[in-house]
Design a protein around this motif. Structure first.
Motif, PDB file in Angstrom:
ATOM      1  N   SER A  17      43.264  30.969  -4.205  1.00 52.35           N
ATOM      2  CA  SER A  17      44.203  31.456  -5.218  1.00 52.35           C
ATOM      3  C   SER A  17      44.520  30.334  -6.193  1.00 52.35           C
ATOM      4  CB  SER A  17      45.491  31.944  -4.540  1.00 52.35           C
ATOM      5  OG  SER A  17      46.396  32.438  -5.511  1.00 52.35           O
ATOM      6  N   THR A  18      44.418  30.639  -7.488  1.00 49.53           N
ATOM      7  CA  THR A  18      44.854  29.655  -8.495  1.00 49.53           C
ATOM      8  C   THR A  18      46.294  30.004  -8.828  1.00 49.53           C
ATOM      9  OG1 THR A  18      44.094  31.081 -10.270  1.00 49.53           O
ATOM     10  CG2 THR A  18      42.561  29.392  -9.515  1.00 49.53           C
ATOM     11  N   VAL A  50      46.783  34.965  -6.906  1.00 45.23           N
ATOM     12  CA  VAL A  50      45.843  35.231  -8.012  1.00 45.23           C
ATOM     13  C   VAL A  50      44.478  34.766  -7.495  1.00 45.23           C
ATOM     14  CG1 VAL A  50      45.306  34.823 -10.438  1.00 45.23           C
ATOM     15  CG2 VAL A  50      47.698  34.839  -9.680  1.00 45.23           C
ATOM     16  N   ASN A  51      43.828  35.664  -6.768  1.00 46.67           N
ATOM     17  CA  ASN A  51      42.634  35.290  -6.014  1.00 46.67           C
ATOM     18  C   ASN A  51      41.364  35.236  -6.864  1.00 46.67           C
ATOM     19  OD1 ASN A  51      43.799  35.045  -3.451  1.00 46.67           O
ATOM     20  ND2 ASN A  51      43.640  37.247  -3.074  1.00 46.67           N
ATOM     21  N   ALA A  52      40.486  34.327  -6.457  1.00 46.25           N
ATOM     22  CA  ALA A  52      39.101  34.320  -6.934  1.00 46.25           C
ATOM     23  C   ALA A  52      38.255  34.036  -5.697  1.00 46.25           C
ATOM     24  CB  ALA A  52      38.911  33.254  -7.999  1.00 46.25           C
ATOM     25  N   ASP A  65      35.478  36.083 -10.440  1.00 43.10           N
ATOM     26  CA  ASP A  65      36.707  35.765 -11.176  1.00 43.10           C
ATOM     27  C   ASP A  65      36.999  34.257 -11.135  1.00 43.10           C
ATOM     28  OD1 ASP A  65      37.193  38.265 -12.222  1.00 43.10           O
ATOM     29  OD2 ASP A  65      38.370  38.920 -10.491  1.00 43.10           O
ATOM     30  N   GLY A  67      40.473  33.040 -12.024  1.00 36.48           N
ATOM     31  CA  GLY A  67      41.896  32.762 -11.856  1.00 36.48           C
ATOM     32  C   GLY A  67      42.640  32.434 -13.136  1.00 36.48           C
ATOM     33  N   LYS A 105      40.450  23.333  -7.467  1.00 33.34           N
ATOM     34  CA  LYS A 105      40.469  24.279  -6.337  1.00 33.34           C
ATOM     35  C   LYS A 105      39.106  24.282  -5.628  1.00 33.34           C
ATOM     36  CE  LYS A 105      44.597  26.058  -6.535  1.00 33.34           C
ATOM     37  NZ  LYS A 105      45.489  26.325  -5.402  1.00 33.34           N
ATOM     38  N   ASP A 127      44.417  36.486 -16.207  1.00 29.51           N
ATOM     39  CA  ASP A 127      44.498  35.894 -14.866  1.00 29.51           C
ATOM     40  C   ASP A 127      43.160  35.966 -14.121  1.00 29.51           C
ATOM     41  OD1 ASP A 127      45.076  38.712 -14.898  1.00 29.51           O
ATOM     42  OD2 ASP A 127      45.723  38.592 -12.814  1.00 29.51           O
ATOM     43  N   HIS A 128      42.104  36.381 -14.816  1.00 26.88           N
ATOM     44  CA  HIS A 128      40.765  36.417 -14.213  1.00 26.88           C
ATOM     45  C   HIS A 128      39.765  35.541 -14.976  1.00 26.88           C
ATOM     46  CE1 HIS A 128      41.852  39.717 -11.398  1.00 26.88           C
ATOM     47  NE2 HIS A 128      42.824  39.817 -12.294  1.00 26.88           N
ATOM     48  N   SER A 274      42.193  41.407  -5.579  1.00 27.31           N
ATOM     49  CA  SER A 274      42.541  40.091  -6.141  1.00 27.31           C
ATOM     50  C   SER A 274      43.993  39.694  -5.915  1.00 27.31           C
ATOM     51  CB  SER A 274      42.265  40.074  -7.644  1.00 27.31           C
ATOM     52  OG  SER A 274      40.882  40.133  -7.877  1.00 27.31           O
ATOM     53  N   HIS A 275      44.884  40.679  -5.867  1.00 24.22           N
ATOM     54  CA  HIS A 275      46.310  40.339  -5.771  1.00 24.22           C
ATOM     55  C   HIS A 275      46.936  40.823  -4.469  1.00 24.22           C
ATOM     56  CE1 HIS A 275      46.064  38.850  -9.810  1.00 24.22           C
ATOM     57  NE2 HIS A 275      45.714  40.021 -10.295  1.00 24.22           N
TER      58      HIS A 275
END
Ligand SMILES: [Zn+2]
Length: 291
Positions: A17-18, A50-52, A65, A67, A105, A127-128, A274-275
């Motif tokens: 997550s960022t 806020v996942n990638a 994605d 972040g 990250k 956010d992506h 993602s969230h």
């Protein structure tokens, strides 16, 4: 089983997550109120990541994605329009430190940003796409329909910020879904094979935005994964047909139904949003769930 034919080209799948955020209950779970009304009046906040994802393929690293950009906190004019800045504060609370850049990250997980070959962008929301400046060498895969949103009037009103997408040197590669007669993917109307070996397949799943897409990841020895971006904020809501408070409800329901059909074909399919705060745990559990 369909996955028996898949060469195990994928060594590992990681989620990170960022920064983090908060969103309203109405945003996540849906609301009978119009979007603007709940955005302006809701007092409830729910914590979200806020996942990638980073996928270790034998031919190189692939991101799903990228972040958030920490500049969204440190630069007061990151969003050009005043109304956008006002609405962002009503819709999201964002928490991200200056060091939470994509390359840092990745470094913390033992990967180098310079080794990312491709980044799949589920959709163009800020956010992506916030990490794309850290991976100038990577091909950025986005659906053609999503790319077309950049030319629509006022994409910023839908949280698509052109100034942070059309950056110098970014290798955007709008992808077209190829017609498929694979019964697994036929309901989606097309698919795109990211590495040419069926290990990662992009599928159109519009609704959150007109060109949103998901990625099926098949490793050969663990359950297949479906990375859905923001199609749903958590997998059980998709299974229950519960749409969120944003997006096109009709399109969302149509995409939900296609994903549920895919899950019938792959009963152990793991859906990763993602969230969803549980995504990291769900992914970890999937690694040990198939003998
Ligand atoms: Zn998002």
């Amino acid at each position: 089983m369909p996955q028996a034919n898949i060469d195990p080209a994928i060594k590992s799948v990681h989620v990170f997550s960022t920064g983090a955020g908060e969103q309203h209950k109405e945003h996540r779970y849906g609301s009978p109120l119009p979007r603007l009304l709940w955005a302006l009046t809701s007092q409830s906040w729910i914590k979200i990541p806020v996942n990638a994802f980073v996928i270790e393929h034998r031919d190189g690293l692939v991101l799903f994605d990228t972040g958030l950009d920490p500049a969204i906190k440190s630069d007061p004019n990151y969003i050009n329009s005043a109304i956008g800045r006002f609405l962002l504060r009503r819709i999201f609370r964002l928490h991200i430190g200056p060091d939470e850049r994509l390359h840092k990250k990745l470094e913390a997980m033992g990967f180098a940003a310079a080794d990312i070959r491709k980044a799949v962008i589920s959709h163009l929301h800020f956010d992506h796409v916030g990490g794309i400046a850290d991976i100038p060498q990577a091909d950025l895969l986005v659906s053609k329909d999503e790319w077309a949103q950049l030319s629509a009037p006022h994409p910023e009103r839908e949280w698509i910020l052109r100034e942070h997408i059309e950056i110098p040197g970014a290798k955007w590669r709008p992808v077209e879904f190829a017609p498929t007669d694979d019964p697994l993917f036929a309901p989606f109307g097309g698919s795109y094979d990211v590495m040419g070996d069926a290990s990662m397949i992009l599928l159109p799943t519009p609704g959150h935005t007109p060109g949103s897409m998901s990625m099926l990841v098949r490793t050969g020895d663990t359950p297949p994964l479906l990375l859905v971006g923001d199609l749903t904020y958590q997998a059980d809501l998709l299974m229950k047909d519960q749409v969120p408070g944003t997006g096109d409800a009709k399109l969302l329901r149509s995409s939900f139904a296609k994903v549920r059909t895919l899950k019938k074909q792959f009963p152990d399919l793991v859906i990763l949003a993602s969230h969803d705060p549980e995504t990291a745990d769900i992914l970890a559990a999937s690694h040990s769930s198939r003998p």
